[in-house]
Structures are given as C-alpha cells and as structure tokens.
Design an enzyme around this catalytic site. Structure first.
Site, short mmCIF file in Angstrom:
data_model
loop_
_atom_site.label_atom_id
_atom_site.label_comp_id
_atom_site.label_asym_id
_atom_site.label_seq_id
_atom_site.Cartn_x
_atom_site.Cartn_y
_atom_site.Cartn_z
N ASP A 167 6.94 4.28 -10.69
CA ASP A 167 7.82 4.13 -9.53
C ASP A 167 9.29 4.14 -9.92
O ASP A 167 9.97 3.13 -9.93
CB ASP A 167 7.47 2.88 -8.70
CG ASP A 167 6.49 3.25 -7.61
OD1 ASP A 167 6.06 4.43 -7.57
OD2 ASP A 167 6.15 2.39 -6.79
N ARG A 203 2.37 13.47 -8.60
CA ARG A 203 2.47 12.54 -9.72
C ARG A 203 1.13 12.42 -10.43
O ARG A 203 0.08 12.41 -9.79
CB ARG A 203 2.92 11.18 -9.20
CG ARG A 203 3.07 10.13 -10.25
CD ARG A 203 3.94 9.00 -9.78
NE ARG A 203 3.28 8.15 -8.80
CZ ARG A 203 3.87 7.10 -8.24
NH1 ARG A 203 5.13 6.79 -8.54
NH2 ARG A 203 3.24 6.35 -7.38
N ASP A 215 4.10 -4.75 -7.48
CA ASP A 215 3.43 -3.51 -7.08
C ASP A 215 3.92 -2.33 -7.91
O ASP A 215 3.33 -1.25 -7.84
CB ASP A 215 3.64 -3.23 -5.58
CG ASP A 215 5.10 -3.27 -5.19
OD1 ASP A 215 5.73 -4.33 -5.36
OD2 ASP A 215 5.63 -2.24 -4.74
N ARG A 225 -2.23 -1.43 -10.04
CA ARG A 225 -1.02 -2.23 -10.23
C ARG A 225 -1.39 -3.71 -10.25
O ARG A 225 -2.48 -4.08 -9.79
CB ARG A 225 -0.08 -2.00 -9.03
CG ARG A 225 0.18 -0.54 -8.72
CD ARG A 225 0.37 -0.31 -7.22
NE ARG A 225 0.47 1.12 -6.91
CZ ARG A 225 1.60 1.80 -6.84
NH1 ARG A 225 2.74 1.18 -7.00
NH2 ARG A 225 1.60 3.09 -6.58
N GLY A 240 0.81 -1.23 0.00
CA GLY A 240 0.00 0.00 0.00
C GLY A 240 0.83 1.26 0.00
O GLY A 240 2.06 1.23 0.06
P1 AMP Z 1 8.69 1.31 -3.55
O1 AMP Z 1 9.96 0.56 -3.38
O2 AMP Z 1 8.87 2.81 -3.59
O3 AMP Z 1 7.86 0.80 -4.66
O4 AMP Z 1 7.89 1.09 -2.20
C1 AMP Z 1 7.53 -0.17 -1.71
C2 AMP Z 1 6.62 -0.03 -0.52
O5 AMP Z 1 7.27 0.62 0.56
C3 AMP Z 1 5.36 0.78 -0.78
O6 AMP Z 1 4.35 0.19 -0.02
C4 AMP Z 1 5.75 2.15 -0.27
O7 AMP Z 1 4.61 2.91 0.09
C5 AMP Z 1 6.58 1.80 0.95
N1 AMP Z 1 7.55 2.84 1.30
C6 AMP Z 1 8.68 3.15 0.63
N2 AMP Z 1 9.34 4.14 1.26
C7 AMP Z 1 8.62 4.48 2.36
C8 AMP Z 1 8.77 5.43 3.41
N3 AMP Z 1 9.81 6.24 3.48
N4 AMP Z 1 7.79 5.48 4.35
C9 AMP Z 1 6.73 4.67 4.30
N5 AMP Z 1 6.54 3.75 3.34
C10 AMP Z 1 7.46 3.64 2.38
MG MG Z 2 6.25 1.07 -5.52
#
Ligand code: AMP
Ligand code: MG
Length: 484
Positions: free
Chosen positions: A262, A176, A252, A183, A90
């Site tokens: 992303d 964005r 995702d 997804r 999420g």
């Molecule tokens: P991503 O690698 O950016 O696709 O993120 C993978 C998951 O980690 C997603 O559920 C993001 O919302 C969560 N996420 C990434 N960075 C953070 C952060 N700094 N704080 C909270 N959730 C994060």
């Molecule tokens: Mg992501």
C-alpha cells in the site's frame, strides 16, 4: 472466453476463506490504455507480455475480461487507522482476481486497485488516479530492486474515465502482484466476527502460504505470530536503512508475509531527519521515519491480540506467550539494522558489533545535525573507502566532525566495493517522482521511463544518469498527499 494464451487463476483464498471474500466485478473501463507494463514480472509469472499489451490483455488487466472460471472477490479486513480501530475496511476499490501459480510453485495474488466501488467502498468512489498508481509502480519497483520485500506492480492501465478529486484527474487501474494480501487487519476482522473456526482457518491459510515451518510447531498460531514478528522486524530495518518512509502504517497496511504494501503517501528521505513526515494527513507525525520500528511493534501487538484465542485456552497464558514473542521484535530489529549498517559502512564481520553500532549512531547524528542527503552520503562512502573522501565531505558542514569520523572509520579498512553494493546511487527521489508523474498525466511517458530505468538497477552507477543521483534542489521540503 479468453483465447490462448489463457491465464490460469486459482482461487484458494476465496475458496478457503469465503467469509472474507465478497464476489464482485470490476467497473467497465471505457478506454483502457497501457501506461506501463512490467515485462520482467510478467515473465516471472509466466504471462505473455505481448498478449498483455493487446486489447484483450488490457481488458484483462482492468478486470473487464477474465477467464470464465475466474472468481474475483473484494477482501474483507479491519484495521487500526492512525490508532483508531475500524472493524470493517476491506477492499473498497480493489479486487483479488485470483492466484497465479508460476513455474516456481509459489502462488501470487493478482489484484486490481482502482477497479470500481465494492460493498466496502463506504463513501469512496472506488477509483484511483493515474498519478498515485504510477507512484506505486515506481516506488514498489525501486523497493524490489533494492532487495526489499514488496508487492509488485505488473501494469498500470489508464481507464479513460475521469476521477474527481480536488480537480478532475485521469483514472487508472494498477495490477498488483503480492505473495498474498493477508494483513494484520485480516486477522483483526476474523477475530472481531467472534467466529473462532474462521480465525483458525485464516491462521492455517497464512501458515501454509507464508510460514509453513509454523505448521509443525507445538502451537502453530504462536509460531505464525513469531514468524510475522521476525519478518516485520527485518522489513522495517530495511526501510530504515534506505531511508524509506511508508507514511500510512495502519494495521490494514501491515502484511503477514512481511512484504511492503500500500504505497500511498510514501517517500524516501532527502536530508536525514528522524522526524521526517511526508504525508499531509499525518498531522501528529505518528508515522514519522524514526517512529516506524515502534509502530511496527504496535501493529504486531494488535496481531497478537487477534490471535490470542488460538494461542492458549487460558487467556493469561496466551498473553504471556504472545508478549514473550513480541519482545523478540526489538532485538531482531536491532540485529537486522546493525547487519545492514555494517554492510553500508563496508565493514568486515571481524569488526565488533559495538564498534559498528557506535560509528553508526555517530554518523547518523552528524547527518541529522547537518541535514545531509541520506542517499548521497552513504553512496559516497564507497569512494571514500577508496581514498576520495571529497564527495562525502562536501555534503557536511561540520568538517572537523566528519573528518574525525572518517579517520576512525577508515582505520577499520572498509571495503568500498561492498559499500557500493549496498548503498544505492539511485532511489526514486521525490522531485524526480513528481516530475515523472506530472509528465505522465500530461501524456509524456519519457520521464517515467527514465526514472524506472535508473531505479531498477540502483547500485549500478551509469554515465548519463547523474541527475537521478543528485539531491533535491529544494533540499527536501516535500509533502505527499494520501494517494487516493
Ligand atoms: P488505504 O489508505 O489505501 O490503505 O485505504 C484504506 C481503506 O479505504 C481501504 O479499505 C480502501 O479500500 C479504502 N479506500 C481508499 N480509497 C478509496 C476509494 N477511492 N474508494 C473506495 N474505497 C477506498
Ligand atoms: Mg490499505
């Protein structure tokens, strides 16, 4: 609350798929300052750029002042991360503000990244730093200019808040824009709840929004799956043709729309090498450049699994139908890639596929063995077609091999102009991205502006922009860090 011009947002996702939408509010940004605004995109969305630059516009862009009837939500999704299923990911640091419906009638999600912790944040701080958000801005705009389907960046706003990473960094929110944020992981989440009516509503929503022709098919969820297979096959072929490495192709991060999404540890190839991995966290090379088509197909298999109960009541029959659809990925990918290579080589439709395929494999093997800069080589082909082969010859060590290849290619009468319209002169080269981000973090937005200008018109070579076309001085020993 907002005086004119107001932004009208719809909330179809939140309304139709409430189980996947947690109402939430953005964290307060103490001192919002605009770093970059995408004016052409603002115009496309029917938003007033001058207003977006105002103090109130900035509060809107960080989610702190939204229309009275707005209903921001954090979206739920699951996902396979590096092959491991995580049932609840999420939006941990993001919010869907709602959908903007501009004059073209196509709804676009307006979404914030870095807007504070949500119930999906797990251990994360919910924040994003200036550097990674500007990286997403640069690379997604470059992809758009390269005519590759992608989410867009409307703006990056510094929040005035410090973000703790290995060191203290300035925080930012990226606004964005996407045709949606659905997804593969959204379907995995819905399936994992066991709520089949929800899964069906999600499929209907995705069909209406992205693949409306599937609605009238004999089995709409199967037709949806087929449409996503086709869109992803085309997308990944386009990545491969420009040397783009996504870096974190988890399910995702794989869209139903077929848009690139992303931008984390993504980067473009310098030297051509199918094994290229830029991401420091991708230790096994799962998401290496050359693996991307296979990974996309793997991710689509996960989508098929999530959709099975909607495809047929009999599981065996559902599997057979899904497998048959998935098996079209490889031929569709190959066809898209070959059409792209034909264009890159400037070859006419009359040249047989086998000839184009053979020349393509040979030239890529040559680039790989000599570690030739991918972008420079293909860009040089336009001139080579017009009779000046020196720019490409000078890039290759094995002159006998390149001359032999060039001779056979020239005999096919390639069109240099067509090659120039397909092979970019300017991509967001890694050393230039790093330079622009480092300067921006230090308060100098000049290099960012220069790079954006170059990559926003990538096929149009302009005097004065030579350094944006030059290969990296360190010849591609590059690492990116997962942009969190
Ligand atoms: P991503 O690698 O950016 O696709 O993120 C993978 C998951 O980690 C997603 O559920 C993001 O919302 C969560 N996420 C990434 N960075 C953070 C952060 N700094 N704080 C909270 N959730 C994060
Ligand atoms: Mg992501």
């Amino acid at each position: 609350m907002l005086p004119a011009p107001t932004v009208r947002l719809e909330h179809r996702f939140a309304r139709e798929l409430g189980e996947l939408a947690v109402p939430w509010k953005a964290a307060t940004a103490p001192d919002p300052r605009l770093l970059v605004l995408n004016e052409p995109l603002a115009v496309e969305l029917g938003l007033d750029a001058a207003w977006l630059r105002s103090a109130q516009g900035l509060r809107f862009l960080v989610g702190n002042e939204v229309p009275d009837d707005a209903a921001p939500v954090a979206q739920a999704y699951a996902g396979h991360q590096f092959g491991n299923f995580v049932p609840r990911l999420g939006d941990g640091r993001a919010l869907l503000l709602g959908e903007v419906v501009p004059a073209d009638g196509r709804p676009r999600d307006l979404h914030l990244k870095g807007s504070g912790r949500t119930p999906f944040a797990r251990g994360g701080d919910g924040l994003a730093a200036v550097g990674p958000m500007l990286r997403e801005h640069i690379v997604s705009e470059a992809m758009h200019a390269l005519r590759i389907p992608t989410t867009r960046s409307l703006a990056v706003v510094a929040t005035g808040r410090t973000v703790r990473r290995e060191s203290d960094l300035p925080g930012a929110v990226l606004a964005r824009v996407a045709s949606s944020h659905l997804r593969v992981g959204s379907f995995q989440y819905a399936r994992a709840t066991g709520d089949l009516p929800l899964l069906r509503r999600l499929a209907d929503h995705a069909i209406a929004r992205h693949h409306p022709q599937a609605a009238t098919a004999a089995v709409p969820p199967l037709a949806l799956f087929e449409a996503v297979v086709a869109a992803q096959a085309r997308l990944v072929a386009q990545w491969m043709l420009v040397g783009f490495v996504h870096g974190v192709m988890n399910t995702d991060n794989t869209t139903i729309s077929g848009e690139t999404i992303d931008y984390g540890p993504c980067a473009f190839l310098d030297a051509f090498d199918p094994g290229t991995v830029f991401s420091s966290i991708d230790e096994g090379g799962r998401y290496a450049y050359g693996n991307q088509p296979a990974v996309a197909q793997w991710n689509l298999a996960r989508l098929a699994e999530a959709l099975l109960p909607l495809i047929a009541d009999d599981e065996e029959q559902a599997v057979a139908l899904a497998v048959a659809a998935l098996e079209t990925f490889a031929p569709q990918y190959t066809a898209a890639w070959l059409a792209g290579m034909r264009a890159k080589l400037g070859l006419a439709d009359q040249v047989a596929d086998e000839i184009v395929a053979g020349l393509s494999q040979e030239v890529l093997a040559l680039l790989s063995s000599s570690r030739v800069d991918h972008t420079s080589f293909f860009r040089g082909l336009g001139r080579a077609a017009r009779g000046d082969a020196e720019p490409v010859r000078s890039l290759v060590l094995d002159l006998a091999a390149v001359d032999d290849w060039l001779g056979r290619w020239r005999a096919l009468d390639p069109d240099g102009g067509a090659a120039d319209r397909t092979n970019p002169a300017y991509i967001p080269r890694n050393h230039l991205v790093e330079e622009a981000l480092a300067a921006a973090v230090d308060g100098d937005l000049g290099p960012l502006g220069g790079l954006l200008e170059a990559v926003s018109a990538p096929f149009d070579e302009r005097p004065g922009l030579e350094r944006y076309a030059e290969p990296s001085p360190d010849h591609g020993a590059y690492r990116t860090f997962c942009g969190t």
